[in-house]
Design an enzyme around this catalytic site. Structure first.
Site, PDB file in Angstrom:
ATOM      1  CD  GLU A  10     -66.610 -25.176  78.160  1.00 41.21           C
ATOM      2  OE1 GLU A  10     -67.333 -25.916  78.858  1.00 41.21           O
ATOM      3  OE2 GLU A  10     -65.403 -24.996  78.399  1.00 41.21           O
ATOM      4  CD  GLU A 135     -63.816 -21.592  80.491  1.00 36.25           C
ATOM      5  OE1 GLU A 135     -63.428 -22.756  80.735  1.00 36.25           O
ATOM      6  OE2 GLU A 135     -65.012 -21.270  80.507  1.00 36.25           O
TER       7      GLU A 135
END
Length: 451
Positions: A10, A135
């Site tokens: 991220e 995820e």
């Protein structure tokens, strides 16, 4: 040695950490993308068989600000580093992950996100590089450091099942999907933001007052899906809010159903080719939320084959059939075909044409145009659609909720058409909207040829 390597986790949501203004983050994103390219080259030079990817997008709200988030993030990444990536990693969460507004990605929104990535991949390289969803689940602000909540577990379980059911539609272009469920997360008990020693919200095992560990309700995700395996069987739903997948082994058949609708839905089950006569026993697995908000998992055994079943909002059921040995004599070949362009601005009464080539079709089967659309809620979602000159009806329903809580609609609307309308090789799809604004993000032609 791991099979998959994500260069960073991220990264782009942390771009502001290195500069003073948001405008400057564009330069940081460019450098991060170049970094991915360099790392991929160096890693694969030393370990040729490892698959390298990125950028593990935390906030794939690509339609925001007229697709500025797409143009300044994922598109930049694919332009600068995509050639060196073996896969593109994305995090899909209902709720709010790090940035953006609270919304539900499960259903049409996540489909639009992944379809845009696939379409741009095809536009650049003539092939679709696969996804890795490292995820997925549910998250929101203010969850960390709060007492353990069975109700939160229930919300997470619903999101895991919804998103998984969508991802199962992409077996040929999905390398892996990982629900965001951790083990004990012992590090979190020592965190400064967790002064009261609460468990991490997404743990499988939480610490009790006497220091031992016990399972949370998240265990129910594995208990629901345990042993589901086999070859795919043909299954379909005429309601995009009812997700369905079916698998079979020599002695078992599994039919998974999920309700994306905001209301209870009754599903009528049709058994094709007299397959109902092959069933010897049925166990019904039900994952749902009780009236007090607690997640429940029921196994109802020794049941007779059902003709209909009612699903509560967010409920997932798996019908586990014991069957006599069945020999399948028919094959269904599913393919997805992409245009060489994507992200077209919409201008009132001006046709947008997508050309899709190298299509193989037959006289029996199914065809669906998957139209990705990002535009204001008050604007039309029902253009005039032609395929090879034939006008086809656009449905008023899509997978999941109406997205009214988002700034605008961004989702995929599936448009079925007769497979006889599909040409072998070249097909032209034309969309004409009555009003201006927004974008057609992608158009994909899904074909199921029955042999």
């Amino acid at each position: 040695m791991p099979k998959y390597y994500e260069v960073m986790n991220e990264p782009f949501v942390h771009a502001k950490d290195f500069v003073k203004t948001y405008k400057e983050t564009e330069d940081v994103i460019i450098e991060m993308s170049k970094f991915h390219k360099i790392v991929a080259e160096k890693v694969k030079a030393e370990i040729p068989n490892i698959l390298v990817g990125g950028y593990s997008a935390a906030w794939p709200e690509y339609d925001k600000n007229n697709f500025a988030i797409w143009n300044t993030r994922m598109k930049v990444f694919m332009d600068l580093a995509g050639e060196n990536m073996d896969f593109f990693a994305t995090h899909i969460y209902d709720g709010r992950n790090v940035e953006g507004d609270f919304n539900f990605r499960s259903g049409s929104n996540s489909e639009a996100i992944l379809d845009l990535i696939e379409s741009y991949s095809f536009q650049k390289w003539g092939k679709v590089k696969p996804h890795l969803i490292s995820e997925y689940g549910y998250t929101a602000k203010g969850l960390q450091g709060t007492p353990y909540s069975p109700e939160l577990n229930g919300i997470c379980l619903m999101s895991y099942n919804k998103i998984l059911m969508s991802l199962l539609d992409k077996p040929d272009r999905l390398l892996k999907a990982v629900p965001f469920i951790t083990g004990k997360a012992e590090w979190f008990y020592k965190s400064e933001e967790n002064k009261e020693g609460q468990p991490y919200p997404w743990v499988l095992l939480r610490k009790t007052k006497d220091g031992t560990y016990e399972y949370t309700h998240l265990l129910k995700f594995w208990e629901l899906w345990k042993d589901v395996s086999g070859n795919r069987m043909y299954s379909t739903s005429n309601n995009p809010d009812i997700q369905v997948h079916a698998f079979s082994t020599k002695e078992k058949a599994y039919v998974a159903l999920n309700n994306l609708s905001d209301t209870k839905e009754t599903i009528h089950l049709d058994y094709l080719n007299k397959s109902k006569s092959s069933i010897t026993d049925l166990t019904i697995r039900r994952s749902f939320i009780s009236e007090n908000g607690t997640p429940q998992l029921e196994f109802l055994k020794n049941k007779m084959p059902l003709d209909k079943v009612a699903l509560e909002t967010g409920e997932t059921i798996i019908l586990e059939y014991c069957i006599n040995a069945v020999n399948f004599t028919n094959i269904i070949t599913e393919t997805n075909h992409y245009s060489k362009t994507c992200l077209h601005p919409i201008v009132a009464n001006q046709p947008i044409t997508f050309t899709i080539e190298n299509v193989k079709t037959s006289t029996q089967g199914n065809a669906i145009i998957k139209m990705g659309l990002g535009r204001a809620h008050h604007l039309s979602k029902k253009p005039t659609v032609k395929i090879n000159g034939e006008i086809i009806e656009v449905p008023s329903n899509w997978a999941g909720y109406d997205q009214a809580g988002r700034e605008q609609f961004f989702g995929v609307i599936p448009i079925p058409t007769n497979i006889r309308n599909i040409n072998t090789q070249i097909n032209k799809i034309e969309l004409t909207f009555p009003d201006s604004g927004g974008f057609v993000s992608s158009v994909i032609l899904n074909i199921e040829n029955m042999n």
